[in-house]
Design an enzyme around this catalytic site. Sequence first.
Site, mmCIF file in Angstrom:
data_model
loop_
_atom_site.group_PDB
_atom_site.id
_atom_site.type_symbol
_atom_site.label_atom_id
_atom_site.label_comp_id
_atom_site.label_asym_id
_atom_site.label_seq_id
_atom_site.Cartn_x
_atom_site.Cartn_y
_atom_site.Cartn_z
ATOM 1 N N TYR A 74 0.822 -1.232 0.000
ATOM 2 C CA TYR A 74 0.000 0.000 0.000
ATOM 3 C C TYR A 74 0.848 1.270 0.000
ATOM 4 O O TYR A 74 2.044 1.220 0.141
ATOM 5 C CB TYR A 74 -1.092 -0.021 1.049
ATOM 6 C CG TYR A 74 -0.799 -0.076 2.524
ATOM 7 C CD1 TYR A 74 0.445 0.145 3.077
ATOM 8 C CD2 TYR A 74 -1.866 -0.332 3.401
ATOM 9 C CE1 TYR A 74 0.631 0.099 4.438
ATOM 10 C CE2 TYR A 74 -1.683 -0.381 4.771
ATOM 11 C CZ TYR A 74 -0.427 -0.148 5.288
ATOM 12 O OH TYR A 74 -0.250 -0.186 6.637
ATOM 13 N N GLU A 75 0.157 2.391 -0.232
ATOM 14 C CA GLU A 75 0.828 3.696 -0.440
ATOM 15 C C GLU A 75 1.815 3.636 -1.607
ATOM 16 O O GLU A 75 2.863 4.276 -1.580
ATOM 17 C CB GLU A 75 1.558 4.150 0.833
ATOM 18 C CG GLU A 75 0.732 4.200 2.076
ATOM 19 C CD GLU A 75 -0.504 5.076 1.968
ATOM 20 O OE1 GLU A 75 -0.576 5.894 1.039
ATOM 21 O OE2 GLU A 75 -1.411 4.915 2.794
ATOM 22 N N GLY A 76 1.466 2.903 -2.650
ATOM 23 C CA GLY A 76 2.364 2.734 -3.795
ATOM 24 C C GLY A 76 3.175 1.472 -3.599
ATOM 25 O O GLY A 76 3.961 1.395 -2.658
#
Lengths: 595, 595
Positions: free
Chosen positions: B441-443
């Site tokens: 997550y978050e890229g």
Amino acid sequence: MPRYIPPLRDMKFVLHEMLEVEKHLAKLPQHADIDAATIDSVLEEGGRFCAEVLFPLNQVGDREGCTYHGDGVVTTPTGFKDAYRQFVEAGWPSLGADPEYGGQGLPHVVHSAFMEMMNSANQAWSMYPGLSHGAYNALKAFGTPEQKSVYLPKLVSGHWTGTMCLTEAHCGTDLGLLRTRAEPQSDGSYAITGTKIFISAGEHDLAENIVHLVLARLPDAPAGTKGISLFIVPKFLPDGHGGIGARNRVKCGSIEHKMGIHGNATCVMNFDQAKGWMVGAPNKGLNAMFVMMNSARLGVGMQSLGLAEFAYQNSLAYAKERLQSRSLSGPKYKDKPADPIIVHPDVRRMLLTQKAYVEAARAFTYWAGLAIDREHKHPDEAVRKDNADLVALLTPVVKGFITDNGYESTTLAMQVLGGHGYITEHGLEQCVRDARINMIYEGTNTIQALDLLGRKVLGDMGAKLMKFGKVIQDLVKSHAGDPAMKEFTDPLAALATEVQALTAEIGQKAMKNPDEVGAAAVPYLRIIGHLVFSFAWCYAAGVAMKKLDSGDPFYKAKITTARFYFAKLYPETAGLIRQVRAGAAPLMELEEALF
Amino acid sequence: MPRYIPPLRDMKFVLHEMLEVEKHLAKLPQHADIDAATIDSVLEEGGRFCAEVLFPLNQVGDREGCTYHGDGVVTTPTGFKDAYRQFVEAGWPSLGADPEYGGQGLPHVVHSAFMEMMNSANQAWSMYPGLSHGAYNALKAFGTPEQKSVYLPKLVSGHWTGTMCLTEAHCGTDLGLLRTRAEPQSDGSYAITGTKIFISAGEHDLAENIVHLVLARLPDAPAGTKGISLFIVPKFLPDGHGGIGARNRVKCGSIEHKMGIHGNATCVMNFDQAKGWMVGAPNKGLNAMFVMMNSARLGVGMQSLGLAEFAYQNSLAYAKERLQSRSLSGPKYKDKPADPIIVHPDVRRMLLTQKAYVEAARAFTYWAGLAIDREHKHPDEAVRKDNADLVALLTPVVKGFITDNGYESTTLAMQVLGGHGYITEHGLEQCVRDARINMIYEGTNTIQALDLLGRKVLGDMGAKLMKFGKVIQDLVKSHAGDPAMKEFTDPLAALATEVQALTAEIGQKAMKNPDEVGAAAVPYLRIIGHLVFSFAWCYAAGVAMKKLDSGDPFYKAKITTARFYFAKLYPETAGLIRQVRAGAAPLMELEEALF
């Protein structure tokens, strides 16, 4: 929803085109008659059973898990029992077993291929018959004729299942510490008392009886590993007429909550003066158990191969379907709102890593399966011995390297799916959780590495390793005149040379300090793993090269994947060799209190 | 049962002895008054809260998970709500926030240290306030004065929480594809319609209101990423007097079943003409969201640092307690039935790998925390710019390298426990499952690697990287006359030189073929990660070297761990560099249909 299609094309490539099993099996009297068509039809039918019966239960099994109802009763997830009934009715348990006990007597290499598919479809379920097969192997090797006649036909038919009862709360790796006692009884049996933990398939509702093979100590046994005997302790005592009689005093006390393989019951087993019979000689139980364990270790490698194949298929399908961003080198599918993510180099890296690991693991494990057939059934003793040495050497590599790669592969497969990979319904996070146990059980991968380096390599001054070196040399030589093969044979030969030097270095250091073996073992196993996979990829590329003109793009894909392996995975050895050379000091220097 | 003790000694070493934060903060007008004693008491009290309130809920949260009750109602696991009440009452949400909005105004570096402990204790719980802090940052940077006055005090006090609503079913990485619409209303607000997925903390029972920051498109917005705007959409509309009014038309549709972080609700959020207000300029939503995301990326690194610290503590305790087998170099504890497993070299390898990764990650993230303070608050613009550049360069490394290492560390911790590591009650398998999301997550970590190599390094022709190179050079030079430091400064300097050459090579290849960037990115990020960790270990060893005479064995342990790092982990770079040099061709050659 996850999918599974048996990878028959690549399985047949390995069996028929790489290993030429028909030719080799023809030399084994027991298998002289088997032909490629028979093997293929077993794989096709077996694959259908795995994909259609076992696979649909894989997520159910994970979600529901097994249930402990108190008073020793355990039930398996919805559908498991019915699938097991179908499995038995179709005769699948007897596939690789001896016809003397009702088996179909198929070669081990074919049985291995079937096991791969079972594990792709449902590892937790497949452990039930898998453990039966291990018990069958140990009893067949060490049981009395009577024990064999009572138990083997039942294990072969699948009406009874088996377990291995080794671990206790205070000992797993170090079985010398075990405390379960066996007291001789006047009727020749033994009363077994003690508690075993982590017993896979220890209790369930699939079969009418469960045959526990239990390690315990006789009253006068010496301390340590030389005082351990093996006993057979059935859940129900055989009634002497092929049926079951009285309930024995062995009972499941609870089942574990664990990371994965939820569909398989991991049991605490309480033996309270349970009736048992000795298998093999007194105090020689570990020897017998090692027969079971070696076969189990190859089986564990097969589990991770199966899971990695499943993970690859699903991450590949996702990568072809999922539209997200444009290729950095310009749009590839202008008619679509974005390109499928398989256009991106790093997605390809994740897919090709899985593909290269899976296909090499398949070639390696089937090759080991054929070597086991040749070890046991070849008429020439020298051939039997050579194959036995190779199998002994490489069993820890099958277990250690393939399970580590399996974890990495399934983790990469999840990553290809991004956030969706983390969600249970896609099936990949379960796959990672299931794959994680394979690095631990049947001897942790550290134990495998110590077995490889300490016992198998240094233990005979490198003799077995040299035998494998010869196999590699022969392959390299066979391509000596072929410039197209140089890109594969050069790095293989270079690594083989490097391994020779490195092994000698470790051997010398180990004479001064035995901790050097423990320090080198794990990276050393990984280096040998890469040597085996380099061999496998070189071998596969050589076979494919000859068929490139056929027009079948399968061969082109093989060669390209081999190229990827040598360009992107093989280089890991550079760092591993440096780690090994750094020796034991950096590990041993820190005082315990300062960690 | 798992345990957690805040690692205050090492935290203080990093803050006071390595970073000398007091000295640096003295130069920032906002923090000129803070002293070491204040910082330490925050850490001690914060650590107590994490260990005593959050940590006991970690396994409960995993076991129970969140519950969706239908009609948009989600409840958190037992105890979560009460812990959140205590958290708010004690003022912890306001720790790092601006006093203008009721914050305590502590430096980011101190807040970072507190976040590490929260994540060690309970990542799933800590995500609720973590996301609020992200929303606070974005609103503080881009909100109107009125938006700030309405929402910031509520987020700072913790009475309201925040979310980031980016992902939709068909788009995550590629936000240019998103479809959620925002229609302007006559009162200046917008009607937001669409469905968002994977919304962490999207719905729960901890706080009286939830403030969603939502990406959506205006009716006339251009296609792709240049047509995305940011909106604030509260669950309950503010009543204008500091309370909540009408329920807004945003509702949780379901929650996901996932691998880990079960205690955090991952929601499908349905916006059905929900009332929202634009934040920042039309079509500039991604810029605003990146402010939030960069802070979130550093936060994700901190999550994996926290989990790895927890895993290290628990595997270390087990390794000291578990008696199994004898040391290969002879028994070490003859009075015991076996030696504790910490005597075995490979167990030490697994422990030291964790220790070296954890302590370097702590030094790196706190150093980044201090750089953020200096970036935003230093009176000298040149200093601000230098720190901004370093933070921009290294944010993807914090996220990518520390989360990959966190997964490896927690996996190793499990392995130290053998079979027990696979059992849920020991807490380590949960730790692995929780750690796995941080790579996604978050890229995803692929996106981090592309951000590092494509945007941060090649995007400015290596200018930022050279700035970091200068920092390294200065450190190496400062030890130039010290032969005892050569074992650390030599490999650091060598890798820095190697990186320079490698970066230039990639840059040249990329001009001909942009896929070279995608092919190199992931191993390149790992190489830069090792460059940073080499820097951190060299730095730490230098500080410890000066204090060796103090008699405190802590410094000896630091130096020994540094030595381990360079001997056993740093060598990975050799293989990574070869992988990078192998280029894009081996990844791109295979046709899509042939995978």
